[in-house]
Design a protein around this motif. Structure first.
Motif, PDB file in Angstrom:
ATOM      1  N   ALA A 127      -4.986 -18.013  67.665  1.00  0.00           N
ATOM      2  CA  ALA A 127      -4.611 -17.431  66.370  1.00  0.00           C
ATOM      3  C   ALA A 127      -3.852 -16.130  66.569  1.00  0.00           C
ATOM      4  CB  ALA A 127      -5.864 -17.207  65.529  1.00  0.00           C
ATOM      5  N   THR A 128      -4.315 -15.320  67.505  1.00  0.00           N
ATOM      6  CA  THR A 128      -3.622 -14.067  67.794  1.00  0.00           C
ATOM      7  C   THR A 128      -2.265 -14.334  68.427  1.00  0.00           C
ATOM      8  OG1 THR A 128      -5.759 -12.999  68.162  1.00  0.00           O
ATOM      9  CG2 THR A 128      -3.827 -11.842  68.959  1.00  0.00           C
ATOM     10  N   SER A 129      -2.228 -15.261  69.388  1.00  0.00           N
ATOM     11  CA  SER A 129      -0.968 -15.605  70.036  1.00  0.00           C
ATOM     12  C   SER A 129       0.030 -16.169  69.021  1.00  0.00           C
ATOM     13  CB  SER A 129      -1.207 -16.631  71.145  1.00  0.00           C
ATOM     14  OG  SER A 129      -2.012 -16.106  72.173  1.00  0.00           O
ATOM     15  N   ARG A 130      -0.464 -16.958  68.080  1.00  0.00           N
ATOM     16  CA  ARG A 130       0.426 -17.552  67.074  1.00  0.00           C
ATOM     17  C   ARG A 130       1.051 -16.471  66.206  1.00  0.00           C
ATOM     18  NH1 ARG A 130       4.008 -21.151  66.017  1.00  0.00           N
ATOM     19  NH2 ARG A 130       2.694 -22.892  66.635  1.00  0.00           N
ATOM     20  N   ARG A 131       0.254 -15.482  65.776  1.00  0.00           N
ATOM     21  CA  ARG A 131       0.814 -14.414  64.937  1.00  0.00           C
ATOM     22  C   ARG A 131       1.922 -13.669  65.683  1.00  0.00           C
ATOM     23  NH1 ARG A 131      -4.694 -13.789  63.573  1.00  0.00           N
ATOM     24  NH2 ARG A 131      -4.925 -12.038  65.022  1.00  0.00           N
ATOM     25  N   LEU A 132       1.672 -13.352  66.946  1.00  0.00           N
ATOM     26  CA  LEU A 132       2.687 -12.653  67.733  1.00  0.00           C
ATOM     27  C   LEU A 132       3.907 -13.541  67.956  1.00  0.00           C
ATOM     28  CD1 LEU A 132       3.583 -10.236  69.365  1.00  0.00           C
ATOM     29  CD2 LEU A 132       2.322 -11.129  71.318  1.00  0.00           C
ATOM     30  N   PHE A 133       3.680 -14.792  68.290  1.00  0.00           N
ATOM     31  CA  PHE A 133       4.780 -15.723  68.540  1.00  0.00           C
ATOM     32  C   PHE A 133       5.679 -15.835  67.312  1.00  0.00           C
ATOM     33  CE2 PHE A 133       6.768 -19.889  68.664  1.00  0.00           C
ATOM     34  CZ  PHE A 133       7.189 -20.014  69.985  1.00  0.00           C
ATOM     35  N   ASP A 134       5.084 -15.981  66.142  1.00  0.00           N
ATOM     36  CA  ASP A 134       5.879 -16.137  64.915  1.00  0.00           C
ATOM     37  C   ASP A 134       6.700 -14.886  64.619  1.00  0.00           C
ATOM     38  OD1 ASP A 134       4.994 -18.689  64.551  1.00  0.00           O
ATOM     39  OD2 ASP A 134       3.512 -18.208  63.006  1.00  0.00           O
ATOM     40  N   LEU A 135       6.134 -13.719  64.929  1.00  0.00           N
ATOM     41  CA  LEU A 135       6.878 -12.485  64.706  1.00  0.00           C
ATOM     42  C   LEU A 135       8.060 -12.365  65.667  1.00  0.00           C
ATOM     43  CD1 LEU A 135       3.944  -9.989  64.095  1.00  0.00           C
ATOM     44  CD2 LEU A 135       5.686 -10.641  62.449  1.00  0.00           C
ATOM     45  N   LEU A 136       7.870 -12.827  66.885  1.00  0.00           N
ATOM     46  CA  LEU A 136       8.945 -12.769  67.873  1.00  0.00           C
ATOM     47  C   LEU A 136      10.016 -13.814  67.613  1.00  0.00           C
ATOM     48  CD1 LEU A 136       6.777 -12.353  71.102  1.00  0.00           C
ATOM     49  CD2 LEU A 136       7.994 -10.561  69.865  1.00  0.00           C
ATOM     50  N   ASP A 137       9.625 -14.935  67.017  1.00  0.00           N
ATOM     51  CA  ASP A 137      10.552 -16.046  66.779  1.00  0.00           C
ATOM     52  C   ASP A 137      11.426 -15.727  65.574  1.00  0.00           C
ATOM     53  OD1 ASP A 137      11.830 -18.469  66.816  1.00  0.00           O
ATOM     54  OD2 ASP A 137      10.150 -19.596  65.969  1.00  0.00           O
ATOM     55  N   GLY A 138      12.422 -14.882  65.813  1.00  0.00           N
ATOM     56  CA  GLY A 138      13.226 -14.363  64.709  1.00  0.00           C
ATOM     57  C   GLY A 138      13.979 -15.414  63.930  1.00  0.00           C
ATOM     58  N   ASP A 139      14.409 -16.485  64.589  1.00  0.00           N
ATOM     59  CA  ASP A 139      15.181 -17.514  63.893  1.00  0.00           C
ATOM     60  C   ASP A 139      14.326 -18.688  63.427  1.00  0.00           C
ATOM     61  OD1 ASP A 139      14.576 -18.643  66.312  1.00  0.00           O
ATOM     62  OD2 ASP A 139      16.657 -19.032  66.917  1.00  0.00           O
ATOM     63  N   ASN A 140      13.000 -18.569  63.577  1.00  0.00           N
ATOM     64  CA  ASN A 140      12.057 -19.616  63.144  1.00  0.00           C
ATOM     65  C   ASN A 140      12.384 -20.976  63.756  1.00  0.00           C
ATOM     66  OD1 ASN A 140      10.566 -17.883  61.392  1.00  0.00           O
ATOM     67  ND2 ASN A 140      12.223 -18.052  59.890  1.00  0.00           N
ATOM     68  N   SER A 141      12.827 -20.961  64.991  1.00  0.00           N
ATOM     69  CA  SER A 141      13.198 -22.201  65.660  1.00  0.00           C
ATOM     70  C   SER A 141      12.016 -22.901  66.301  1.00  0.00           C
ATOM     71  CB  SER A 141      14.251 -21.906  66.737  1.00  0.00           C
ATOM     72  OG  SER A 141      13.700 -21.080  67.767  1.00  0.00           O
ATOM     73  N   GLY A 142      10.892 -22.204  66.421  1.00  0.00           N
ATOM     74  CA  GLY A 142       9.748 -22.787  67.107  1.00  0.00           C
ATOM     75  C   GLY A 142       9.770 -22.542  68.602  1.00  0.00           C
ATOM     76  N   GLY A 143      10.714 -21.709  69.074  1.00  0.00           N
ATOM     77  CA  GLY A 143      10.805 -21.374  70.493  1.00  0.00           C
ATOM     78  C   GLY A 143      11.348 -19.976  70.681  1.00  0.00           C
TER      79      GLY A 143
END
Length: 360
Positions: A127-143
């Motif tokens: 859950a914590t990793s997901r929040r950080l990942f989504d914030l870093l994923d600026g273009d919402n590409s899933g990567g």
């Protein structure tokens, strides 16, 4: 038009059950089972909106009263059933992929602790990793690509903290990103998926401690949104009606008010209120449902019994945040469910008035 539908759908709830209610109930249970995912699998879903829906499904499955309410509505109302089938068709592939990804993460997270304790720990970390990942994923590409990693000073510092002093390139951001890409990009495609990111976090202690990075990222994101997003204007929608989001919020507030008036709020149930005779009064809806269940089996599936169970599920669900968030998304995105929700709400309003004492 709504009044006409209200009368017609009320009749459907009373006498015009589906031709094979048992078949529809079995189908509902099967669909719910297919969409009921573990917290680990839910975090592996790329779409934030889909994660909201799956969290709502999981929360609803955990509560028998909420589940029963949805089961009755799906069984009795064909428009709701058709919309539910459509949503299921869109989500089942997402669920299958999430389970596969979750299993891959679980395999890398096995340890000597108990299975339940390990599952809870993995879900919390994800859950914590997901929040950080989504914030870093600026273009919402899933990567995550190199540019997105380089754009996060907080994450760079976390990665850099794992580089030993002997590494001369520890001050070079590009070298830091190269090091992380080599660690996390398992398939070498130049993009880090969430599963790869989560696996890297599981093997790198410094990446587990992402609180500081999250705080910095959230602060930066909040500042950007405050400066760039225009304030939404509230107003009347088509034909002078309020917009769907306002209507949903009003219905939610009304459900919470009903819960209090019927003595069904958690605070009221925990400390049963006194009636005029000095006795104790339980939740009115619970009492009526129990009374229905004590009657002959032939009367257990009548209008009042089903509507009371739907009302009970609505009251419980109104206090369950994941269920509320999922329902609101469905209400806003799917017009058949929105119309059905409006009609069911009006029906429940009638049921509430019938249950309240005359002086209420």
């Amino acid at each position: 038009m709504v009044a006409f539908l209200l009368g017609g759908w009320s009749t459907a709830l009373v006498t015009a059950l589906a031709a094979s209610p048992t078949k529809n109930e079995a189908k509902f249970d099967q669909m719910l089972g297919a969409l009921s995912l573990s917290p680990t699998a839910i975090e592996c879903i790329d779409s934030p909106r889909s994660r909201v829906l799956f969290r709502g499904v999981e929360a609803g499955c955990q509560n028998a009263e909420i589940r029963t309410a949805f089961r009755i509505v799906y069984r009795d109302l064909a428009p709701i059933r058709m919309a539910g089938d459509l949503i299921f068709g869109q989500l089942v592939a997402v669920a299958d992929q999430a389970v596969e990804r979750g299993d891959a993460i679980a395999e890398t997270s096995e340890d000597e602790s108990s299975e339940d304790a390990n599952a809870v720990a993995v879900a919390a970390t994800l859950a914590t990793s997901r929040r950080l990942f989504d914030l870093l994923d600026g273009d919402n590409s899933g990567g995550l690509d190199r540019d997105e990693l380089l754009a996060s000073p907080a994450l760079l510092e976390l990665i850099r903290s794992g580089i030993t002093e002997q590494d001369n390139d520890s001050d070079n951001n590009n070298a830091v990103v190269d090091r992380f890409m080599a660690l996390a990009d398992e398939n070498g495609d130049g993009v880090i998926s969430f599963v790869e990111f989560a696996n890297a976090a599981a093997t790198q202690p410094q990446l587990r401690l992402v609180d500081d990075a999250l705080a910095a990222a959230f602060a930066s994101s909040a500042a950007t949104n405050t400066n760039s997003e225009p304030k939404s204007k509230k107003g009347k929608g088509l034909f002078g009606r309020k917009p769907p989001d306002e209507r949903f919020d009003e219905m939610l507030r009304q459900c919470l008010e009903w819960e209090e008036r019927l003595g069904c709020a958690p605070s009221v149930v925990a400390v049963l209120r006194n009636n005029e005779a000095g006795g104790l009064v339980e939740c009115i809806v619970d009492a009526k449902i129990e009374q229905q269940q004590q009657q002959d089996s032939s009367d257990n599936d009548d209008e009042e019994g089903r509507l009371l169970q739907v009302l009970k599920g609505a009251l419980v669900g109104a206090s369950c945040d994941p269920v509320v968030e999922a329902l609101k998304m469905c209400y806003l995105d799917y017009s058949p469910l929105r119309l059905g929700g409006d009609v069911i709400f009006k029906l429940l309003g009638r049921v509430v008035q019938m249950q309240l004492p005359p002086n209420e």
